[in-house]
Scaffold this active site. Structure first.
Site, short mmCIF file in Angstrom:
data_model
loop_
_atom_site.label_atom_id
_atom_site.label_comp_id
_atom_site.label_asym_id
_atom_site.label_seq_id
_atom_site.Cartn_x
_atom_site.Cartn_y
_atom_site.Cartn_z
N CYS A 217 25.96 -8.41 41.28
CA CYS A 217 25.70 -9.11 39.85
C CYS A 217 24.82 -10.43 39.53
O CYS A 217 25.99 -11.76 40.69
CB CYS A 217 27.63 -8.88 39.76
SG CYS A 217 27.90 -7.09 39.40
N GLN A 218 24.81 -10.35 37.96
CA GLN A 218 24.87 -12.25 38.47
C GLN A 218 26.01 -12.77 38.46
O GLN A 218 25.80 -13.96 38.08
CB GLN A 218 24.04 -11.81 36.76
CG GLN A 218 23.03 -13.07 36.68
CD GLN A 218 21.74 -12.89 35.01
OE1 GLN A 218 22.12 -11.40 34.67
NE2 GLN A 218 21.81 -13.97 34.12
#
Length: 142
Positions: free
Chosen positions: A51-52
Site C-alpha cells: 500500500c502506498q
C-alpha cells in the site's frame, strides 16, 4: 449476512451516485466511520505491504468467524479498508476464501484508482485472505 449479500448492498449503495466525485466522498465517509485502531495496535506486523499509505489490518478468530479491524493514515485507503472490513467481518475463513471481488468492478472502483492505489487494494484483499488461510489452518489443526 453472507458476503455476496453484503457485496450486493455495496453495489446498490454506489449505484445511487452519479459520478466518481460523489463515490469518492462516500468512500471518505466510510473511512471516517471505521473504528480507529489504538496506537499500540499499529505495529509493523499489521501493516499491509504494497500500500502506498500506511494501512493496518488486525484479525481475531472469534468462534467460527473472524473479526477484522483496520486503520490507515490516509482517508481514501481508510475508506477502502472500511468496505473490505464490512464485507469480510464476522465471516468464516472458508467463506472469505471462497468469495470473489467482482463487486469492485461493478462499483467502478478499479477504474477510478490510480495503478498504485489499485495495487494497494489488491494487497488489502490478499491480507484479508491470508488471515482467513491462517485461521482456517488453525481450525483444521484443532
Amino acid at each position: 449476512m453472507k458476503i455476496k449479500e453484503i457485496q450486493n448492498e455495496i453495489v446498490d449503495e454506489f449505484s445511487f451516485f452519479d459520478d466518481w466525485e460523489q463515490r469518492y466522498e462516500y468512500l471518505i465517509e466510510l473511512g471516517k466511520s471505521l473504528k480507529t485502531l489504538p496506537e499500540d495496535a499499529k505495529t509493523d506486523d499489521k501493516i499491509i505491504k504494497g500500500c502506498q499509505s500506511s494501512v493496518w489490518l488486525d484479525a481475531e478468530l472469534n468462534g467460527e468467524t473472524i473479526e477484522f479491524s483496520a486503520d490507515s493514515n490516509a482517508i481514501l485507503p481508510k475508506g477502502i479498508a472500511a468496505l473490505l472490513v464490512r464485507m469480510y467481518n464476522h465471516q468464516t475463513p472458508k467463506d472469505i476464501l471462497a468469495s470473489d471481488t467482482d463487486f469492485i468492478n461493478e462499483i467502478g472502483l478499479s477504474e477510478f484508482l490510480s495503478p498504485t492505489r489499485a495495487n494497494g487494494l489488491l494487497a488489502m484483499i490478499k491480507q484479508f485472505k491470508f488471515y482467513a488461510i491462517a485461521f482456517q489452518s488453525k481450525q483444521n489443526n484443532q
